[in-house]
Design an enzyme around this catalytic site. Structure first.
Site, mmCIF file in Angstrom:
data_model
loop_
_atom_site.group_PDB
_atom_site.id
_atom_site.type_symbol
_atom_site.label_atom_id
_atom_site.label_comp_id
_atom_site.label_asym_id
_atom_site.label_seq_id
_atom_site.Cartn_x
_atom_site.Cartn_y
_atom_site.Cartn_z
ATOM 1 N N ARG A 293 0.942 -1.355 0.015
ATOM 2 C CA ARG A 293 0.055 -0.096 -0.063
ATOM 3 C C ARG A 293 0.870 1.160 0.007
ATOM 4 N NH1 ARG A 293 -1.839 1.169 4.276
ATOM 5 N NH2 ARG A 293 -0.897 -0.560 5.624
ATOM 6 N N LYS B 204 -8.821 -2.568 0.229
ATOM 7 C CA LYS B 204 -8.567 -1.681 1.440
ATOM 8 C C LYS B 204 -9.483 -0.383 1.334
ATOM 9 C CE LYS B 204 -6.090 -4.286 4.286
ATOM 10 N NZ LYS B 204 -6.651 -4.818 5.383
ATOM 11 N N HIS C 87 -10.415 -4.858 11.812
ATOM 12 C CA HIS C 87 -9.315 -5.296 11.091
ATOM 13 C C HIS C 87 -8.782 -6.633 11.794
ATOM 14 C CE1 HIS C 87 -5.060 -4.873 9.372
ATOM 15 N NE2 HIS C 87 -5.872 -5.427 8.622
ATOM 16 N N SER D 145 -1.039 -6.548 9.078
ATOM 17 C CA SER D 145 -0.401 -7.544 8.423
ATOM 18 C C SER D 145 0.943 -7.932 8.930
ATOM 19 C CB SER D 145 0.035 -6.727 6.818
ATOM 20 O OG SER D 145 -1.364 -6.531 6.204
ATOM 21 N N LYS E 121 -2.830 -12.953 11.547
ATOM 22 C CA LYS E 121 -4.138 -12.976 11.410
ATOM 23 C C LYS E 121 -4.400 -14.213 10.591
ATOM 24 C CE LYS E 121 -5.704 -9.133 9.646
ATOM 25 N NZ LYS E 121 -4.475 -9.064 9.232
ATOM 26 N N THR E 122 -4.019 -14.236 9.279
ATOM 27 C CA THR E 122 -4.115 -15.243 8.535
ATOM 28 C C THR E 122 -3.930 -16.895 8.877
ATOM 29 O OG1 THR E 122 -4.295 -13.962 6.440
ATOM 30 C CG2 THR E 122 -4.071 -16.286 5.852
ATOM 31 N N ASP F 171 -9.292 -11.168 7.459
ATOM 32 C CA ASP F 171 -8.565 -9.957 7.366
ATOM 33 C C ASP F 171 -9.776 -8.780 7.821
ATOM 34 O OD1 ASP F 171 -6.541 -8.062 6.862
ATOM 35 O OD2 ASP F 171 -7.638 -7.480 5.008
ATOM 36 N N ARG G 185 2.275 -12.452 -2.381
ATOM 37 C CA ARG G 185 0.983 -12.806 -1.908
ATOM 38 C C ARG G 185 -0.021 -13.609 -2.837
ATOM 39 N NH1 ARG G 185 -1.515 -9.789 2.801
ATOM 40 N NH2 ARG G 185 -0.102 -8.405 3.432
#
Length: 534
Positions: A60, A200, A219, A239, A243-244, A258, A324
């Site tokens: 980003r 996003k 988030h 990130s 989390k994943t 996410d 990714r």
């Protein structure tokens, strides 16, 4: 291909865009891959994946993100965190970007953001790149073909990576721009090929729209027990904090990885897919996610691969550490079909502590939970933003400051009230460093983190003996079956105890300095739990 009742050209014209060469409306995966290959946007990978490069932006670009200063939002946007753009600059940007699209092909997807029909929004995404259209088709929720007949967009995203913004004319910072107008219900993205900007931007919109409805946008990833949606857990974190990975528990049902909402009735996924990091991904540790990297239509971003065999290199980060893969939720065998669970029973706040000071898990009171939620301490990890090449300690309020249009106290109050109403257990989990700071210590063993989370989620951790942490005041288990007891005491893992004490003192000071901005906006119960300098 025209899936709904609309004429594709009319769809574009209704969005204000005139004179495109061709409008491709709601193409399915095979057609989008074919278009991407014919246009030279990527290459076909093993199993029918699409291998793409996002160009100079592999993450980003938060410094290029703007919110239009408009009367209806002027007093409700957190302007210290959101860069303003004048309405005149946005209008000039809109006209120039739409003119750029003349005589070009565009790809359109009409999608839902939000699994709960009560709170979802209709989103139209218009892209210059076919692969972006495939990406967002994975990431948001796909209406049934019959639903497209009556689809009316509430927000529209227009993304033109080849368009270069003019800072002087458009009131932005560079040739790259991400700008949202809440009054026009329009997002304009230009000058970046990074796919993540598409999703996003929608998350930021939901973060603005939902709090007045009493819905907490989060988030976070989320899962629930098999056969029991009421046993739902949410995992907050930026990130790179896990989390994943940590929510992808084969013994639980995955809601999403996410973005979620916490409503009066449920926890629900905003998205319809996953966007997983692939650096060091392997079949043994994460078999389900690894398997998606050779499944038809998965989008593989910024990975090095053999030009002949198309074998992926999961260790080579020479293009980006933020490599990714994007795929639909149903690629994960234990994914929820509905994307909806019950009220959270456990709240996990994931942090990546580059100082190596925090324990692998700690139990928080509701007041401590609000304190750490507002603090949002973690470390930015390599690749998630342009220029981040090694972990950088940071405080990202509510574990999602880049996506928060409103002041953090709005989200903090929602969390406090919902915890109080539902009695959720709260845990702070450090997936960062142990035995020393970054460069000296090692990354927290994922097996230990998984064992601690399992004990937290099944309730057995509550039966453990706890000690009070000297630096932060929260409770830390003394022993947990299957976990090295030494790991639970961070100081004991350091060879140099004086270095640990110095690191802890430094981190406590950072917490104190950061939280000063919230002291006027929180209650006495939260202030009482605030970290104090020695």
């Amino acid at each position: 291909m025209n899936i709904g009742r609309y004429n594709p050209d009319q769809v574009i014209e209704n969005s204000g865009i005139k004179g495109v060469k061709a409008a491709h409306y709601n193409l399915l995966e095979p057609a989008l891959i074919q278009a991407s290959l014919e246009r030279g946007e990527g290459e076909l990978g093993q199993g029918g994946t699409l291998l793409v490069s996002t160009g100079k932006f592999s993450g980003r670009s938060p410094k290029d993100k703007f919110t239009v200063m408009e009367p209806s939002v002027k007093d409700s946007i957190w302007w210290e965190n959101n860069q303003p753009m004048e309405a005149s600059g946005f209008e000039a940007l809109r006209k120039d970007m739409f003119a750029y699209l003349r005589d070009r092909d565009v790809f359109v997807q009409d999608l839902y953001a939000g699994a709960d029909p009560t709170h979802r929004i209709n989103v139209r995404q218009i892209h210059e790149y076919a692969w972006h259209n495939l990406f967002i088709r994975h990431m948001l929720r796909r209406p049934e073909a019959r639903e497209l007949d009556s689809f009316v967009p509430e927000f529209t995203v227009v993304n033109c990576p080849g368009f270069a913004a003019d800072p002087e004319k458009h009131g932005c910072r560079s040739s790259t721009v991400i700008a949202v107008s809440f009054e026009q219900k329009l997002v304009l993205i230009g000058g970046t090929g990074y796919g993540g900007e598409n999703k996003k931007s929608i998350f930021s919109i939901l973060n603005y729209l939902l709090p007045p409805k009493g819905v907490m946008p989060m988030h976070c990833s989320a899962n629930h027990a098999i056969g029991n949606p009421d046993d739902t857990a949410v995992f907050f974190g930026l990130s790179g904090t896990g989390k994943t990975t940590l929510s992808a528990d084969p013994n639980r049902i995955l809601l999403g990885d996410d973005e979620h909402g916490w409503s009066e009735n449920s926890t629900f996924n905003f998205e319809g897919g996953c966007y997983a990091k692939t650096i060091h991904l392997n079949a043994e540790a994460e078999p389900e996610i690894f398997a998606t990297t050779s499944r038809f239509s998965t989008v593989i971003e910024n990975m090095v691969y053999d030009p002949y065999t198309r074998d992926l290199d999961f260790e080579d980060d020479s293009i980006s550490a933020n490599m990714r893969c994007a795929y639909p939720m149903h690629f994960i065998s234990n994914a929820s079909e509905t994307g909806i669970g019950g009220q959270p029973k456990n709240i996990i706040m994931l942090t990546c502590d580059a100082f190596g000071v925090l324990p692998p898990i700690a139990r928080l009171t509701p007041a401590q939970a609000m304190y750490h939620f507002l603090s949002g301490f973690t470390s930015k990890v390599a690749g998630t933003e342009l220029g981040v090449t090694e972990p950088q300690p940071t405080f990202s309020t509510c574990f999602g400051a880049p996506f928060m249009p409103r002041r953090p106290e709005v989200y903090g109050a929602l969390l406090r009230d919902k915890i109080a109403a539902n009695g959720a257990k709260c845990w702070l989990v450090n997936s960062g460093w142990t035995g020393g700071a970054f460069g000296t210590g090692s990354r927290m063993p994922i097996k230990a983190t998984r064992a601690l989370l399992t004990a937290a989620l099944d309730g057995s951790l509550n039966d453990s003996k706890f000690r009070k942490d000297d630096n932060f005041g929260f409770e830390v288990p003394v022993s947990v079956p299957g976990v090295d007891a030494g790991l639970l005491d961070p100081r004991s893992t350091w060879a140099d105890k004086a270095a640990y004490d110095a690191g802890a003192k430094k981190l406590v000071g950072m917490f104190c300095d950061n939280f000063a901005q919230y002291e006027e906006h929180v209650g006495e119960d939260v202030l009482a739990q605030a970290v104090k300098r020695a």
